[in-house]
Design an enzyme around this catalytic site. Structure first.
Site, PDB file in Angstrom:
ATOM      1  N   CYS A 159      42.216  41.750  45.529  1.00  9.96           N
ATOM      2  CA  CYS A 159      41.543  40.759  46.362  1.00  9.96           C
ATOM      3  C   CYS A 159      42.520  40.021  47.286  1.00  9.96           C
ATOM      4  CB  CYS A 159      40.739  39.804  45.493  1.00  9.96           C
ATOM      5  SG  CYS A 159      39.440  38.922  46.398  1.00  9.96           S
ATOM      6  N   HIS A 218      37.724  42.883  40.811  1.00  7.85           N
ATOM      7  CA  HIS A 218      38.156  41.984  39.739  1.00  7.85           C
ATOM      8  C   HIS A 218      37.563  42.472  38.423  1.00  7.85           C
ATOM      9  CE1 HIS A 218      39.742  38.753  42.311  1.00  7.85           C
ATOM     10  NE2 HIS A 218      38.692  38.897  43.097  1.00  7.85           N
TER      11      HIS A 218
END
Length: 259
Positions: A94, A195
């Protein structure tokens, strides 16, 4: 055998359980009798990446990214790029992934410098891209595999001509919700929006990183011999459960793509 992991900016870049990726690497190595050393490296600390076998950086919000961007791009860039060119395995999630591109332009127009490892750039957008993701990737030598995770990002990442995606989105949004790609790969470096944490339910990707690390230090034959097959029944069930959740979400109106 020993594996040395460089954990970059752990206090600032560890959203949504990203620290679990380091724990997964540690456990999967130790279960095979491989010693692991994890060293945490923060802002202002000099880093000799040639000392390490794997590097990891997780996700963070715009505030945290702004705090580390200058240090990442100026203090650590040259040494990191040289190590990746020499085969250092790297996983970036990310916000860490965004800062490995050319730049990240935030919602207020601030342009954070990137390391430039990936031929990619990121601009903030709306709405946020949130949900379970399934990606089909050809990263693995045994053939295409699915990679699963959870995305939550406002940034839209676009790959340039010199970038290779991690895979094609089957369910979810991926890099930008437009072109169907997720993540980026350069040599043994992987950037992704996934994630969760990512590696516990994607044991094949965890072992891909460990294999690359051991091969770089000890040679490929010894690396293959060291990575004895593990009983991944629990991990594979978690993987399948993530696919089922993603498919259920897609059936209820979320983005679904075909490959």
């Amino acid at each position: 055998m020993e594996v040395r992991i460089c954990y970059l900016y752990p206090e600032m870049m560890s959203l949504y359980g990203d620290r679990g990726n380091v724990l997964a690497l540690v456990r999967r190595a130790e279960w095979r009798g491989i010693a692991v050393v994890v060293e945490e490296v923060g802002v202002g600390e000099a880093t000799d990446f040639s000392r390490y076998d794997i590097a990891f950086v997780g996700g963070g919000q715009d505030r945290e990214q702004a705090l580390i961007a200058e240090d990442f791009a100026r203090r650590k860039r040259e040494d990191l790029l040289a190590a990746v060119e020499e085969g250092l395995p790297l996983l970036a999630v990310c916000g860490g992934y965004q800062l490995l591109g050319r730049f990240y332009r935030t919602a207020d127009g601030q342009e954070l410098p990137g390391v430039g490892l990936f031929d990619a750039w990121t601009v903030a957008g709306a709405p946020r891209l949130i949900g379970n993701v399934v990606v089909e990737s050809d990263l693995f030598p045994e053939g295409p595999r699915t990679i699963v995770g959870f995305e939550n990002h406002a940034g839209r990442t676009y790959l340039g001509a010199g970038a290779k995606p991690l895979g094609r989105v089957v369910v979810g949004h991926g890099n930008n919700g437009e072109d169907g790609w997720e993540g980026a790969v350069y040599k043994n470096a992987v950037g992704t929006y996934l994630h969760g944490p990512l590696l516990p339910k994607n044991p094949a990707l965890a072992d891909w990183l460990l294999r690359a690390a051991l091969a770089r230090r000890y040679g490929r034959e010894d690396a293959e011999a060291a990575l004895a097959r593990l009983d991944d029944a629990i991990e594979e069930e978690a993987h399948r459960a993530a696919i089922r959740r993603a498919q259920e979400t897609a059936a209820n109106g979320a983005v679904r793509r075909s490959v």
